[in-house]
Write a protein that holds these residues in place. Structure first.
Motif, PDB file in Angstrom:
ATOM      1  N   GLU A   1       0.815  -1.214   0.000  1.00 50.97           N
ATOM      2  CA  GLU A   1       0.000   0.000   0.000  1.00 50.97           C
ATOM      3  C   GLU A   1       0.848   1.264   0.000  1.00 50.97           C
ATOM      4  O   GLU A   1       1.940   1.289   0.588  1.00 50.97           O
ATOM      5  N   VAL A   2       0.345   2.296  -0.659  1.00 54.80           N
ATOM      6  CA  VAL A   2       0.994   3.597  -0.710  1.00 54.80           C
ATOM      7  C   VAL A   2      -0.034   4.677  -0.413  1.00 54.80           C
ATOM      8  O   VAL A   2      -1.221   4.519  -0.713  1.00 54.80           O
ATOM      9  N   LEU A   3       0.413   5.771   0.191  1.00 51.10           N
ATOM     10  CA  LEU A   3      -0.424   6.958   0.360  1.00 51.10           C
ATOM     11  C   LEU A   3      -0.014   7.981  -0.682  1.00 51.10           C
ATOM     12  O   LEU A   3       1.171   8.149  -0.978  1.00 51.10           O
ATOM     13  N   THR A   4      -1.007   8.701  -1.220  1.00 50.67           N
ATOM     14  CA  THR A   4      -0.752   9.630  -2.311  1.00 50.67           C
ATOM     15  C   THR A   4      -1.093  11.078  -1.985  1.00 50.67           C
ATOM     16  O   THR A   4      -0.586  11.989  -2.646  1.00 50.67           O
ATOM     17  N   ALA A   5      -1.959  11.321  -0.996  1.00 49.88           N
ATOM     18  CA  ALA A   5      -2.374  12.694  -0.702  1.00 49.88           C
ATOM     19  C   ALA A   5      -2.946  12.781   0.704  1.00 49.88           C
ATOM     20  O   ALA A   5      -3.452  11.794   1.245  1.00 49.88           O
ATOM     21  N   VAL A   6      -2.880  13.990   1.291  1.00 48.73           N
ATOM     22  CA  VAL A   6      -3.432  14.244   2.622  1.00 48.73           C
ATOM     23  C   VAL A   6      -4.127  15.600   2.593  1.00 48.73           C
ATOM     24  O   VAL A   6      -3.639  16.548   1.970  1.00 48.73           O
ATOM     25  N   ASN A   7      -5.291  15.708   3.242  1.00 49.45           N
ATOM     26  CA  ASN A   7      -5.960  17.005   3.312  1.00 49.45           C
ATOM     27  C   ASN A   7      -5.631  17.704   4.634  1.00 49.45           C
ATOM     28  O   ASN A   7      -4.898  17.171   5.470  1.00 49.45           O
ATOM     29  N   ASP A   8      -6.167  18.899   4.829  1.00 45.85           N
ATOM     30  CA  ASP A   8      -5.805  19.676   6.015  1.00 45.85           C
ATOM     31  C   ASP A   8      -6.458  19.156   7.288  1.00 45.85           C
ATOM     32  O   ASP A   8      -6.113  19.601   8.382  1.00 45.85           O
ATOM     33  N   TYR A   9      -7.383  18.211   7.168  1.00 40.54           N
ATOM     34  CA  TYR A   9      -7.925  17.538   8.349  1.00 40.54           C
ATOM     35  C   TYR A   9      -7.099  16.314   8.731  1.00 40.54           C
ATOM     36  O   TYR A   9      -7.423  15.628   9.704  1.00 40.54           O
ATOM     37  N   GLY A  10      -6.070  16.043   7.960  1.00 38.52           N
ATOM     38  CA  GLY A  10      -5.178  14.937   8.274  1.00 38.52           C
ATOM     39  C   GLY A  10      -5.591  13.613   7.686  1.00 38.52           C
ATOM     40  O   GLY A  10      -4.927  12.599   7.914  1.00 38.52           O
ATOM     41  N   GLN A  11      -6.691  13.568   6.918  1.00 38.08           N
ATOM     42  CA  GLN A  11      -7.109  12.329   6.266  1.00 38.08           C
ATOM     43  C   GLN A  11      -6.245  12.094   5.029  1.00 38.08           C
ATOM     44  O   GLN A  11      -5.980  13.023   4.258  1.00 38.08           O
ATOM     45  N   ALA A  12      -5.823  10.855   4.844  1.00 42.19           N
ATOM     46  CA  ALA A  12      -4.958  10.519   3.716  1.00 42.19           C
ATOM     47  C   ALA A  12      -5.600   9.434   2.867  1.00 42.19           C
ATOM     48  O   ALA A  12      -6.362   8.601   3.363  1.00 42.19           O
ATOM     49  N   VAL A  13      -5.279   9.456   1.579  1.00 44.25           N
ATOM     50  CA  VAL A  13      -5.790   8.443   0.656  1.00 44.25           C
ATOM     51  C   VAL A  13      -4.630   7.840  -0.117  1.00 44.25           C
ATOM     52  O   VAL A  13      -3.527   8.385  -0.170  1.00 44.25           O
ATOM     53  N   GLY A  14      -4.912   6.693  -0.741  1.00 48.23           N
ATOM     54  CA  GLY A  14      -3.880   6.035  -1.510  1.00 48.23           C
ATOM     55  C   GLY A  14      -4.400   4.800  -2.197  1.00 48.23           C
ATOM     56  O   GLY A  14      -5.573   4.723  -2.576  1.00 48.23           O
TER      57      GLY A  14
END
Length: 313
Positions: free
Chosen positions: A285-298
């Motif tokens: 698994e890899v993470l690709t982005a994070v928003n200013d609430y700290g949630q990350a997706v990947g």
């Protein structure tokens, strides 16, 4: 928030055993049940998938006739493509982008800010590439010097851009400043290659740098506002790269500890780097982005499948 085509260089799939439990972050990684990778997330919680958007537990069609997508800002502007041609949905219409030079064959957009400006790379097939900035009004500026192979990967709301240039065969991480000047960002070791992937409004830059050991080992790094470079790798890391940083300094990327599978990581403005738990044992698994609430997706990869994932602390 940005995700870069160049960031995929930091997503070299490494398989092995899971990381030690002591290395895990708090929080939970969840598969969204969608067989596509997630590439971006905004503060409204809208997640970008390859062929749709995802919010509140359901997928939504892409706006403006886009057939694929990669980026979104808080105004709902979406970067993607229409049948393979790079395009931006600006909330009113879809604008098709063309290469910045007649000799170039294709153009990639790697970041969008809240204003709607975008940056990216315009390139020849197997040849030179150019870093560019395109404002929401359509004014295009080539950031790199003529004849220099370069790319732009990240952009903040202050108009600062980060990316890379090649000098004497070495990839150099750089920042283009609002006045058009270029600042070289030091690698971990003199003469080693490096790349800058994202910059937040506080001037923090993240990316990767190789070391001087000759092993070709890639480290996740952060450059401070004073342009000092630091490795984000925990002890025992075999390979790592940072791809995104939010306004509070939370950094995400992926790493593989020695003998372990590749997993996402999170590093806050202070404290240690934390390995993100796998959504399911045996995945890469890899993470690709994070928003200013700290949630990350990947993205989560199996032997024959892929799935969008979200990590929440």
């Amino acid at each position: 928030m940005s995700v870069s085509v160049a960031a995929c260089a930091a997503a070299v799939l490494v398989t092995g055993m899971a990381a030690p439990a002591s290395a895990y972050s708090k929080g939970r990684t969840t598969q969204l049940g969608v067989a596509e990778c997630a590439t971006d997330i905004n503060e409204r919680g809208t997640i970008v998938l390859r062929t749709s958007l995802y919010r509140d537990g359901r997928t939504q069609p892409l706006p403006g006739g886009l057939t694929s997508a990669s980026l979104i800002n808080n105004r709902g502007h979406v970067v993607g493509a229409v049948d393979g041609q790079t395009a931006v949905w600006n909330g009113t219409e879809t604008v098709l982008l063309t290469p910045v030079d007649p000799e170039d064959a294709y153009v990639f957009v790697n970041a969008i800010n809240e204003r709607g400006d975008v940056v990216g790379t315009s390139s020849q097939l197997g040849g030179a590439s150019r870093a560019f900035l395109r404002t929401r009004e359509g004014v295009v500026t080539v950031l790199s010097a003529p004849g220099v192979t370069a790319g732009a990967n990240g952009l903040n709301d202050r108009g600062q851009v980060v990316g890379y240039v090649f000098e004497d065969g070495v990839q150099v991480a750089v920042r283009w400043n609002r006045d058009g000047s270029m600042t070289r960002l030091a690698p971990l070791a003199a003469g080693a290659g490096a790349l800058a992937d994202d910059i937040n409004d506080n001037g923090q830059v993240v990316g990767y740098s190789y070391d001087a050991s000759g092993s070709g080992r890639m480290h996740a790094v952060r450059w401070t506002r004073a342009d000092r470079v630091e490795s984000l790798d925990p002890v025992g890391t075999a390979i790592a790269g940072a791809v995104d940083v939010n306004k509070y300094g939370r950094v995400v990327g992926s790493l593989a500890l020695d003998g372990a599978t590749q997993q996402g990581f999170v590093r806050d403005s202070s404290g240690p780097t934390r390995v993100v738990p796998l959504s399911q044992a045996g995945r890469v698994e890899v993470l690709t982005a994070v928003n200013d609430y700290g949630q990350a997706v990947g993205c989560s990869f199996g032997d024959f499948d892929e799935s969008a994932v979200v990590w929440r602390s």
